[in-house]
Design an enzyme around this catalytic site. Structure first.
Site, mmCIF file in Angstrom:
data_model
loop_
_atom_site.group_PDB
_atom_site.id
_atom_site.type_symbol
_atom_site.label_atom_id
_atom_site.label_comp_id
_atom_site.label_asym_id
_atom_site.label_seq_id
_atom_site.Cartn_x
_atom_site.Cartn_y
_atom_site.Cartn_z
ATOM 1 C CB CYS A 1 40.956 35.301 53.970
ATOM 2 S SG CYS A 1 39.517 34.423 54.607
ATOM 3 C CG ASP A 2 45.500 37.619 49.701
ATOM 4 O OD1 ASP A 2 46.240 37.815 50.662
ATOM 5 O OD2 ASP A 2 45.408 38.276 48.817
#
Length: 211
Positions: A74-75
């Site tokens: 994720c980011d």
């Protein structure tokens, strides 16, 4: 077992919340390598890069892939009037941003890359290409009007410096948010509805609520 390719305590707490047993393997990917001006494309590419990096580490460290069923990278970043706000580098930048954000709205974008490891062999490239899905979830956030005193007081805490946009909705920063349109957990670090839907696509919904 589920693999989270993130050192984020907020994301780990979200997985704990839904009783998804997980192992943390932090990506070695250098985010500064990616110079992408489009915020949505940037979080999508970063999420995939982090997932691929963690998968590579998983294989190189001789972890038995058959003990893991899925891996998530994720980011997150905050978009304000077309400008990308990542984690603030110092107090001066944080205060300047909050003075602009006060009474305004922006978008928190989180990129997700989910890789299914169910029945996988140790070929990283084929796993990543054939057993993965990615997507970006965006949540609109409207902020309250803040005084300089409130901004400076928040900037004197440690909380905002580890958060995209310089605020934590689940913490003290929640005091300054008037409303959101979209997924709440996405603002914290990952969209639980997105994760649920895509685990189901891979036939891995059994991982959820595994108390």
């Amino acid at each position: 077992m589920f693999v989270l390719a993130s050192a984020s305590k907020a994301r780990q707490k979200l997985l704990d919340q839904i009783a998804l047993r997980h192992k943390v393997i932090v990506s070695d990917f250098d985010e500064t390598q990616l110079q992408e001006p489009d915020p949505i494309l940037k979080v999508k590419l970063l999420a995939k890069a982090k997932a691929d990096s963690a998968l590579k580490k998983l294989i190189e460290e001789n972890h038995a892939l058959n003990t893991y069923q899925a891996l998530l990278g994720c980011d997150s970043l905050f978009e304000f009037k077309g400008e990308i706000f990542e984690k603030p580098i110092d107090k001066e930048q944080l205060i300047s941003r909050w003075q602009r954000m006060s009474g305004q709205s922006g978008f928190l974008h989180t990129g997700h890359c989910l890789i299914s490891l169910d029945n996988s062999k140790s070929d990283r490239e084929s796993i990543s290409q054939n057993n993965s899905c990615d997507g970006v979830v965006s949540t609109r956030i409207e902020f309250m009007n803040l005084s300089n005193f409130e901004i400076n007081k928040y900037a004197s805490t440690s909380e905002p410096y580890n958060c995209a946009g310089g605020f934590a909705i689940e913490g003290n920063g929640g005091l300054f948010i008037k409303k959101i349109d979209g997924c709440f957990s996405n603002v914290i670090g990952l969209s639980l509805p997105w994760l649920k839907n895509n685990l189901e696509k891979f036939g891995l919904s059994r991982l959820l609520l595994d108390r």
